[in-house]
Scaffold this motif. Structure first.
Motif, PDB file in Angstrom:
ATOM      1  N   SER A  17     -13.548 -48.535  17.610  1.00  0.00           N
ATOM      2  CA  SER A  17     -12.256 -48.258  18.243  1.00  0.00           C
ATOM      3  C   SER A  17     -12.352 -47.113  19.246  1.00  0.00           C
ATOM      4  O   SER A  17     -11.675 -47.126  20.279  1.00  0.00           O
ATOM      5  N   ILE A  18     -13.175 -46.119  18.951  1.00  0.00           N
ATOM      6  CA  ILE A  18     -13.343 -45.001  19.884  1.00  0.00           C
ATOM      7  C   ILE A  18     -13.916 -45.505  21.205  1.00  0.00           C
ATOM      8  O   ILE A  18     -13.463 -45.128  22.292  1.00  0.00           O
ATOM      9  N   LEU A  28      -6.017 -51.822  18.614  1.00  0.00           N
ATOM     10  CA  LEU A  28      -5.275 -51.618  17.369  1.00  0.00           C
ATOM     11  C   LEU A  28      -6.239 -51.717  16.198  1.00  0.00           C
ATOM     12  O   LEU A  28      -7.030 -52.661  16.110  1.00  0.00           O
ATOM     13  N   VAL A  29      -6.166 -50.735  15.292  1.00  0.00           N
ATOM     14  CA  VAL A  29      -6.954 -50.757  14.065  1.00  0.00           C
ATOM     15  C   VAL A  29      -6.018 -51.068  12.903  1.00  0.00           C
ATOM     16  O   VAL A  29      -5.046 -50.340  12.677  1.00  0.00           O
ATOM     17  N   ARG A  63     -10.582 -40.665  12.551  1.00  0.00           N
ATOM     18  CA  ARG A  63      -9.302 -41.302  12.901  1.00  0.00           C
ATOM     19  C   ARG A  63      -8.611 -40.518  14.020  1.00  0.00           C
ATOM     20  O   ARG A  63      -8.043 -41.107  14.946  1.00  0.00           O
ATOM     21  N   GLU A  64      -8.654 -39.200  13.918  1.00  0.00           N
ATOM     22  CA  GLU A  64      -8.035 -38.371  14.954  1.00  0.00           C
ATOM     23  C   GLU A  64      -8.711 -38.604  16.303  1.00  0.00           C
ATOM     24  O   GLU A  64      -8.042 -38.708  17.342  1.00  0.00           O
ATOM     25  N   ALA A  71      -6.501 -45.316  20.676  1.00  0.00           N
ATOM     26  CA  ALA A  71      -6.330 -46.373  19.681  1.00  0.00           C
ATOM     27  C   ALA A  71      -5.071 -46.118  18.856  1.00  0.00           C
ATOM     28  O   ALA A  71      -4.673 -44.973  18.644  1.00  0.00           O
ATOM     29  N   THR A  72      -4.447 -47.196  18.398  1.00  0.00           N
ATOM     30  CA  THR A  72      -3.303 -47.091  17.500  1.00  0.00           C
ATOM     31  C   THR A  72      -3.682 -47.707  16.157  1.00  0.00           C
ATOM     32  O   THR A  72      -4.628 -48.497  16.059  1.00  0.00           O
ATOM     33  N   PHE A  73      -2.920 -47.334  15.126  1.00  0.00           N
ATOM     34  CA  PHE A  73      -3.247 -47.754  13.767  1.00  0.00           C
ATOM     35  C   PHE A  73      -2.048 -48.426  13.113  1.00  0.00           C
ATOM     36  O   PHE A  73      -0.902 -48.057  13.369  1.00  0.00           O
TER      37      PHE A  73
END
Length: 249
Positions: A17-18, A28-29, A63-64, A71-73
């Motif tokens: 995702s990064i 999107l994750v 995640r940060e 990216a969004t979660f």
């Protein structure tokens, strides 16, 4: 429709995702909150942490970093994936989840080691070895279905975090390449590195002067000091079989 949906918020999925988000892909994750790494008591073989790092802290920082990249979660589990049009996979895929509305994405990276049943409708080439299922992939994580990729343990890579992260990044690069994104190799260079040779700064790269370099370093150091200022309250997640035994007792 998203450019890419990543199923699994563990090490491989976060690394992918990064890369895809930094390349400008709408990423999107879908995170089930069950990374195997959370069972680790202390992550001690990951480069850059001479005395190791709490595995949960590492996941938080990763995640940060993914969010900072764009990216969004979404918290949840994907239960099924199918092509929007079986005759034209470039139309993308529909992902059904266990709680929210169906999601749509042009490409999907499966990075959910403990679960791959949602891939069954696509016939991606799941291989069973004992009680585990893997997905057959090429060097870039591409499966037998165009637009579907697999990363990390699900792609039969070794379980160590640094390997999973590297493979996730490699699969992310494959997605970037296949999407025709205007991307080079994600390089922050000192001022003049390209322009000093009468070259344009390539896509996906940037040049920064010394003031900007020092400012970024100061910001990074401050964030790390903050991140490591207090011990984490979170405990390692016990293996399910042990947890079940404790409950029975």
């Amino acid at each position: 429709m998203r450019d890419v949906c990543i199923v699994g918020g563990g090490v491989a999925g976060l690394a992918a995702s990064i890369f895809t988000a930094r390349a400008g892909l709408d990423t999107l994750v879908v995170d089930g909150g069950e990374s195997i790494l959370a069972r680790n008591a202390s992550l001690e073989n990951y480069p850059g942490y001479p005395d190791g790092i709490d595995a949960r802290r590492y996941l938080q920082l990763s995640r940060e970093q993914a969010r900072n990249a764009g990216a969004t979660f979404e918290l949840g589990h994907v239960t099924r994936i199918e092509a929007i049009d079986d005759t034209d996979l470039e139309q993308g895929f529909i992902l059904e989840t266990d709680g929210g509305e169906p999601l749509e994405a042009r490409r999907v990276i499966a990075a959910s080691w403990s679960d791959s049943e949602y891939l069954v409708p696509l016939d991606v080439g799941r291989l069973q070895r004992g009680s585990k299922h893997y997905v057959s992939v090429d060097d870039g994580g591409r499966t037998a279905v165009d637009g579907i990729y697999a990363a990390g343990r699900l792609a039969n890579e070794p379980h160590q975090s640094i390997v999973a992260a590297g493979h996730g990044a490699k699969v992310g690069l494959a997605v970037i390449h296949d999407s025709d994104a205007n991307f080079y190799h994600d390089w922050v260079a000192p001022e003049g590195y390209f322009t000093g040779r009468d070259r344009d700064v390539p896509p996906g790269c940037e040049e920064i002067d010394d003031d900007e370099r020092l400012e970024r370093d100061e910001q990074a150091r401050a964030r790390m000091l903050e991140a490591f200022s207090e011990p984490l309250d979170e405990q390692p997640t016990m293996h399910p079989s042990v947890a079940e035994t404790d409950t029975e007792n």
